[in-house]
Design an enzyme around this catalytic site. Structure first.
Site, mmCIF file in Angstrom:
data_model
loop_
_atom_site.group_PDB
_atom_site.id
_atom_site.type_symbol
_atom_site.label_atom_id
_atom_site.label_comp_id
_atom_site.label_asym_id
_atom_site.label_seq_id
_atom_site.Cartn_x
_atom_site.Cartn_y
_atom_site.Cartn_z
ATOM 1 N N ASP A 120 -59.787 86.221 18.059
ATOM 2 C CA ASP A 120 -58.713 85.672 18.892
ATOM 3 C C ASP A 120 -57.754 86.791 19.287
ATOM 4 O O ASP A 120 -57.072 87.365 18.434
ATOM 5 C CB ASP A 120 -57.976 84.581 18.108
ATOM 6 N N ASP A 121 -57.700 87.106 20.555
ATOM 7 C CA ASP A 121 -56.796 88.135 21.097
ATOM 8 C C ASP A 121 -57.189 89.555 20.687
ATOM 9 O O ASP A 121 -56.328 90.444 20.607
ATOM 10 C CB ASP A 121 -55.325 87.891 20.690
ATOM 11 N N CYS A 162 -56.384 81.309 25.350
ATOM 12 C CA CYS A 162 -57.287 80.698 24.370
ATOM 13 C C CYS A 162 -58.046 79.452 24.835
ATOM 14 O O CYS A 162 -59.272 79.410 24.790
ATOM 15 C CB CYS A 162 -56.499 80.317 23.123
ATOM 16 N N ARG A 191 -62.224 79.061 25.397
ATOM 17 C CA ARG A 191 -63.099 78.375 24.444
ATOM 18 C C ARG A 191 -63.879 77.248 25.107
ATOM 19 O O ARG A 191 -65.043 76.988 24.773
ATOM 20 C CB ARG A 191 -62.265 77.849 23.267
ATOM 21 N N LYS A 197 -60.771 78.475 14.394
ATOM 22 C CA LYS A 197 -59.820 77.900 15.360
ATOM 23 C C LYS A 197 -60.535 77.170 16.493
ATOM 24 O O LYS A 197 -61.364 77.748 17.180
ATOM 25 C CB LYS A 197 -58.951 79.021 15.925
ATOM 26 N N HIS A 230 -58.866 74.670 19.116
ATOM 27 C CA HIS A 230 -57.996 74.772 20.290
ATOM 28 C C HIS A 230 -58.529 74.078 21.542
ATOM 29 O O HIS A 230 -58.296 74.528 22.666
ATOM 30 C CB HIS A 230 -57.662 76.242 20.601
ATOM 31 N N SER A 279 -53.618 77.399 17.609
ATOM 32 C CA SER A 279 -53.200 78.747 17.232
ATOM 33 C C SER A 279 -52.286 78.715 16.006
ATOM 34 O O SER A 279 -51.583 77.737 15.763
ATOM 35 C CB SER A 279 -52.458 79.418 18.394
ATOM 36 N N HIS A 320 -54.716 87.018 16.466
ATOM 37 C CA HIS A 320 -53.588 86.298 17.070
ATOM 38 C C HIS A 320 -52.396 86.433 16.122
ATOM 39 O O HIS A 320 -52.567 86.323 14.915
ATOM 40 C CB HIS A 320 -53.991 84.829 17.248
ATOM 41 N N ASP A 365 -61.784 85.933 22.604
ATOM 42 C CA ASP A 365 -61.471 84.901 23.607
ATOM 43 C C ASP A 365 -60.675 85.426 24.795
ATOM 44 O O ASP A 365 -60.679 84.849 25.868
ATOM 45 C CB ASP A 365 -60.728 83.718 22.960
ATOM 46 N N ASN A 366 -59.942 86.528 24.572
ATOM 47 C CA ASN A 366 -59.168 87.144 25.658
ATOM 48 C C ASN A 366 -58.671 88.493 25.165
ATOM 49 O O ASN A 366 -58.888 88.858 24.011
ATOM 50 C CB ASN A 366 -58.004 86.245 26.118
ATOM 51 N N LYS A 400 -53.808 90.144 27.390
ATOM 52 C CA LYS A 400 -53.832 88.681 27.355
ATOM 53 C C LYS A 400 -52.900 88.069 28.398
ATOM 54 O O LYS A 400 -51.772 88.534 28.579
ATOM 55 C CB LYS A 400 -53.401 88.220 25.965
HETATM 56 MG MG MG Z 1 -56.613 84.067 22.291
#
Ligand code: MG
Length: 468
Positions: A36-37, A76, A80, A133, A135, A158, A232, A284-285, A305
């Site tokens: 994540d991130d 996010c 996803r 996660k 989301h 998150s 994240h 994810d980003n 992001k």
């Molecule tokens: Mg993210």
């Protein structure tokens, strides 16, 4: 009667996936590990000079590392949705212009009519599990067990979405490594099992769950989706990793994620499953740059992001399947998280839905070195608005806007044009001398728009009940 009973027992065991798969069963297990991130520049094998990632580096050496691997969104929730449905999030409505991600008080979730990858694989007899996660809607009716996962253990959104009332206000709270400030429910199945799990233990616990799942489900093909909570913010690492990295807490967190990858790949080797399992690692980003040293790095790419500049959506992408994916290959073709939907379905012998547009390509020819997958174009959305499009090495920005901050969207006519080969940092606008390239990209955008199906009701459904 006894014979009949035995036959029924065998049949029911087979249905439950408890008997060994046939020796000639070519269908691979599939594991997707999603950070994540995590930025393009955060791993050793992507050139990070400080953060040590020996397990991911080894995974890349034994597998295929993509230089031009994209998420389908810059934040996010839509990212996803795209991963699990193989579709640009604007098609499912899993994006929103104002909030862009689901919040802890959002009523909506991934529409039930969307077909997810685990649903397709379940239909082919796969055991399906998710750890981490989600989301895509936190209410019980939206959780992973309602979207094709047999089992689920993780956070519904998150890890920053429910600060405790006594948490310091404003951005500095994210730099406080104090678990007491965060209340993020930990869920098993559809039930909250802990109201405030210790976030320092999450990566370790996700890893233990993943290893257990692999060992328990090894007899039949399985699909495991490991969606890590980190990096994240707020950042947490377990005692074993805290204070060890020269890159500070961010490096500690990445080192623990790297350890987790090593545990999963090591388990596959120990169980003799490595040659039967496709593992893909991605994010994810891009990195959340506004958090300074608690945000990662996009390497040479611009922004992070929240942005449709390359750093917001181009992410690490490593594919590993010893004996099938050629070792040590650096792949420069464009590939995306949505391709994992189509590719995994094809490898599992599942049929990709034909009643709706699917944006993911089958990239197994890239994996196996038997051909090239040449994309027509790739599209960059922020919320439901198309900001940019890539065709070959050229990328046109019709609208630009920084990932976070107060600046407003800036439309460009003609669009800004960058050559990602000569200028991966998108610094030199080449629009003036290349009107023919702009015309081609504009045509591709027009074709894409003409074929778009948006679900406006779902866009409404994802609006939070109140501002968070
Ligand atoms: Mg993210």
């Amino acid at each position: 009667m006894k014979i009949l009973h035995s036959l029924l027992t065998v049949a029911s065991l087979a249905l439950a996936g408890l008997v060994s798969r046939a020796a000639n069963d070519e269908r691979p297990n599939v594991i997707i590990i999603y950070a994540d991130d995590l930025g393009w520049g955060d791993l050793g094998c992507y050139g990070n000079p400080v953060i040590l990632t020996p397990n991911l580096d080894r995974m890349a050496t034994e597998g295929m590392r993509f230089t031009d691997f994209y998420s389908a969104a810059e934040v996010c929730t839509p990212s996803r949705a795209a991963l699990l449905t193989g579709r640009y999030p604007v098609r499912s409505g899993m994006c929103h212009d104002r909030f862009r991600v689901l919040r802890n008080n959002s009523a909506g979730g991934l529409p039930r009519e969307e077909v997810t990858l685990p649903e397709l694989l379940q239909g082919r007899g796969y055991a399906t599990g998710m750890v981490g996660k989600w989301h895509l809607g936190h209410l019980p009716e939206h959780l992973p067990p309602h979207h094709g996962f047999d089992s689920y253990f993780g956070l519904p959104f998150s890890n920053d979405m429910m600060p405790a009332p006594d948490a310091p206000k404003g951005r500095p709270k994210f730099f406080e490594e104090n678990n007491a400030y965060w209340r993020t429910p930990l869920i098993r199945g559809t039930e909250v099992i802990e109201a405030q799990p210790d976030q320092r233990q999450l990566t370790r616990r996700y890893t233990e769950e993943s290893v257990r799942f692999i060992r328990e489900k090894k007899a039949a093909p399985f699909f495991l989706y490991v969606a890590h909570t980190f990096p994240h913010v707020p950042l947490f690492a377990s005692e074993r990793f805290r204070g060890k990295s020269a890159a500070g807490i961010y490096g500690d967190v990445i080192a623990e994620l790297d350890w987790s990858v090593g545990e999963i790949l090591g388990t596959l080797r120990a169980e003799g499953l490595d040659k039967k399992t496709l593992v893909v690692f991605s994010s994810d980003n891009g990195p959340w740059l506004i958090f300074n040293h608690h945000g990662g790095s996009a390497g040479p790419l611009r922004e992070g992001k929240g942005s449709t500049w390359e750093g917001g959506m181009r992410v690490p992408g490593i594919a590993w399947w010893p004996g099938r994916i050629a070792a040590g290959v650096v792949q420069h073709e464009i590939a995306t998280t949505m391709d994992l939907f189509t590719t995994s379905a094809k490898l599992a012998g599942a049929t990709v839905p034909s009643d709706r547009p699917i944006d993911g390509f089958d990239i197994s020819p890239l994996f196996f070195g038997s051909g090239l997958v040449l994309r027509d174009a790739y599209f960059f959305y922020r919320g439901s608005t198309l900001y940019a499009a890539r065709l070959g090495h050229w990328k046109a920005h019709f609208i630009t806007r920084s990932g976070y901050g107060d600046d407003q969207p800036e439309p460009h006519e003609p669009p800004q044009l960058y050559h990602l080969g000569e200028d991966p940092g998108e610094r030199f606008d080449r629009a003036k001398e290349n009107p023919a390239v702009i015309a081609k990209i504009t045509e591709a955008v027009a074709r894409h728009r003409a074929a778009l199906q948006v679900a406006p009701s779902q866009l409404v459904a994802t609006v939070p009940a109140r501002a968070n």
